[in-house]
Design an enzyme around this catalytic site. Structure first.
Site, PDB file in Angstrom:
ATOM      1  N   GLY A   1      36.196  -2.777  15.819  1.00 41.07           N
ATOM      2  CA  GLY A   1      35.812  -2.673  14.501  1.00 41.07           C
ATOM      3  C   GLY A   1      36.520  -1.496  13.338  1.00 41.07           C
ATOM      4  O   GLY A   1      36.905  -0.440  13.902  1.00 41.07           O
ATOM      5  N   THR A   2      36.524  -1.956  12.313  1.00 42.43           N
ATOM      6  CA  THR A   2      37.715  -0.959  11.276  1.00 42.43           C
ATOM      7  C   THR A   2      36.808  -1.234   9.974  1.00 42.43           C
ATOM      8  O   THR A   2      36.202   1.152  10.571  1.00 42.43           O
ATOM      9  CB  THR A   2      38.015  -2.378  10.786  1.00 42.43           C
ATOM     10  OG1 THR A   2      37.565  -3.223  10.560  1.00 42.43           O
ATOM     11  CG2 THR A   2      39.389  -2.264  11.603  1.00 42.43           C
ATOM     12  N   THR A   3      36.894  -0.998   8.964  1.00 43.49           N
ATOM     13  CA  THR A   3      36.917  -0.283   7.335  1.00 43.49           C
ATOM     14  C   THR A   3      35.204   0.338   7.142  1.00 43.49           C
ATOM     15  O   THR A   3      34.869  -0.333   6.829  1.00 43.49           O
ATOM     16  CB  THR A   3      37.417  -0.739   6.603  1.00 43.49           C
ATOM     17  OG1 THR A   3      38.917  -0.934   7.091  1.00 43.49           O
ATOM     18  CG2 THR A   3      37.437   0.478   5.193  1.00 43.49           C
TER      19      THR A   3
END
Lengths: 273, 267
Positions: B45-47
């Site tokens: 998962g990212t931002t």
């Protein structure tokens, strides 16, 4: 050299049951009743921190009378059981029936094998998705279970309260009305209503948006409910005058500040026998 | 005792679900497996962005999970309410991150039920740090998760936010923070747009602007997806509780942002 006396099993069980019953009868009562959107848990309890009513899980409430340390142990075990089960499977897989079974087995095992039975009575209440699925289980000190329908009372005056409510059905009444009926039943017959400061109350509410349905009712919230219900209270033998005032009359012996046990066993004023 | 609760349930003295589960049923918990030579590829998962608003905190996260150069999910939700007063967002190995969120939510609820009172905000943050530290074994193998935690102290108007590192380090952030692969771009955006007295609507817009900037330059971050009606997850926490901004509302704000950028030729 002392010879061990023979005690028949019947006598042994009878003695234990009597011991447990005596302990429970000294405590003040707890009443759990259904209303149209959920379940009310109601207790006479001067302490605002030592609870007799608690949340177990999303839709499961717990009410108990008797010895505080014993039912507190059982309450915590119930929370652990529910949380572990909900984590291992899913929140929907935690049911009051499973919890009640565990309680019943534990109480029965303690009753027969330990040196002293638990002096507690417990109600496990489960809020259904619809009113027809609401469940009230009453557990006794010996592990026996009863599935109650509309309302259930435990503790010293349980029988008197049940008798008072025998002809009443609260399951189709709104919260305020059912709450007022409950407070009336819990208060001394013919006497004034218990002041809200001496009550502990919570509701499992089907209409909350959150997954956790248990909410405690604060003293002002209880006073407001009683005020709301007053017009419809005429059918009880005693109009609820004075009960709606939050600051209420102060003739109760065990007002806050007294750090006694939550079950009020220190004073036997409320005892039935 | 053969039936009913076994002795762990009745004699345990801990108010932590994690500690209890380790004693009573360790098999249900995620745990490091010793000696994996190579960590299998797993979605990441990212931002996540978070900042203080006029009367609380906001946290928002994009919806993309990636696995190498493949988009593993368009709809993953990485920001969740931790309880009724705080929110948590996680970047890193998605499977572990979501499990950590679930465990953390339960940890807070369990404490509240056992003790009859909720943990303080600092207590929650410290608890989360301890849980990360317990995950260090997996982090060393490459499955790191990094959370961002924000909330309001009961009875207080001011929001607070905390960032963490994989070793369990806890750092209180002053105004805003961002984590994940697109965090550099999002933080740059926040530096220009954020100010202390943002109202709810304006705050959501600032969060969307930051996430669009991150999605613009970071391939692992997804922007608002108008075709599928997928909007970033935005949570607001203030004295009245935690609420998730409805997806339709977020999409409306996102289209306004995109329209404004097109008009100003800022794309």
């Amino acid at each position: 050299m002392s010879t061990p006396f023979y005690v028949s099993p019947e006598q042994l069980m009878k003695d234990r049951a009597e011991f447990a019953r005596k302990g429970i009868a000294r405590g003040r009562s707890v009443l759990v009743l259904r209303y149209q959107d959920g379940i009310i848990l109601l207790a006479e309890n001067p302490s605002s921190t030592l609870h007799k009513i608690a949340e177990i899980y999303d839709r499961i409430g717990f009410a108990a009378v008797g010895k505080y340390n014993e039912f507190e142990t059982l309450r915590q075990a119930g929370v652990r059981y529910a949380d572990l089960r909900g984590y291992s499977y899913d929140r929907a897989d935690v049911t009051a029936r499973g919890l009640t079974n565990a309680y019943a087995q534990t109480l029965a095992a303690v009753f027969t094998t330990e040196s002293k039975p638990f002096e507690v009575e417990i109600v496990v209440a489960e809020l259904g998705r619809v009113a027809a699925d609401d469940r009230l289980y009453r557990l006794s000190y010996d592990g026996s279970v009863a599935d109650e329908n509309d309302h259930v009372a435990i503790g010293g005056q349980a029988e008197a309260i049940s008798q008072q409510l025998a002809a009443v059905s609260t399951a189709d009444k709104p919260l305020a009305e059912a709450f007022a009926i409950g407070v009336r039943a819990l208060s001394p017959t013919g006497g004034p209503l218990l002041p809200v400061a001496n009550l502990e109350a919570a509701a499992l509410d089907r209409t909350t948006g959150s997954h956790r349905t248990f909410r405690r009712l604060s003293d002002p919230a209880m006073a407001e409910l009683l005020t709301t219900a007053q017009p419809g209270d005429g059918d009880r033998q005693q109009p609820a005058e004075g009960g709606g005032q939050p600051g209420g009359p102060v003739e109760q012996p065990g007002k806050p500040g007294k750090p006694g046990p939550a079950d009020g066993r220190a004073d036997s004023a409320g005892a039935d026998s | 005792m053969t039936a009913g609760f076994d002795s762990h349930y009745l004699s345990s003295t801990t108010n932590s679900f994690l500690t209890f589960a380790q004693q009573a049923a360790p098999e249900v918990l995620p745990r490091p497996t010793a000696g994996i030579a190579q960590v299998p590829q797993a979605p990441e998962g990212t931002t996540i962005v978070s900042f203080k608003t006029g009367h609380g905190v906001l946290m928002a996260g994009d919806r993309r999970a990636t696995m190498g150069n493949v988009i593993a999910s368009h709809t993953i939700e990485k920001v969740h309410a931790a309880d009724s007063r705080s929110v948590i967002g996680i970047a890193g190995a998605a499977g572990l991150a979501l499990e950590l969120i679930r465990l953390f939510q339960l940890e807070l609820e369990h404490y509240e039920k056992i003790e009859g009172t909720p943990l303080s905000l600092d207590g929650k943050a410290n608890r989360l740090a301890a849980m990360l530290r317990a995950n260090l074994g997996l982090a060393m193998q490459g499955l790191a998760v990094v959370p961002l935690f924000a909330g309001v102290e009961p009875g207080s108007e001011a929001g607070r936010l905390f960032s963490f590192d994989v070793t369990g380090g806890k750092y209180e952030e002053v105004n805003f923070h961002s984590i994940g692969s697109g965090s550099g771009f999002a933080r740059g955006s926040l530096k220009k747009l954020w100010h202390p007295q943002l109202e709810d609507g304006a705050a959501v817009r600032v969060a969307i602007e930051a996430l669009i900037d991150a999605a613009d330059d970071d391939s692992a971050t997804g922007g608002p997806d108008f075709m599928r009606s997928i909007a970033p997850v935005v949570h607001l926490a203030d004295a009245s509780g935690v609420r998730r901004v409805p997806e339709s509302e977020v999409l409306d704000i996102a289209s306004a942002v995109v329209a404004a950028r097109a008009e100003g030729d800022r794309s």
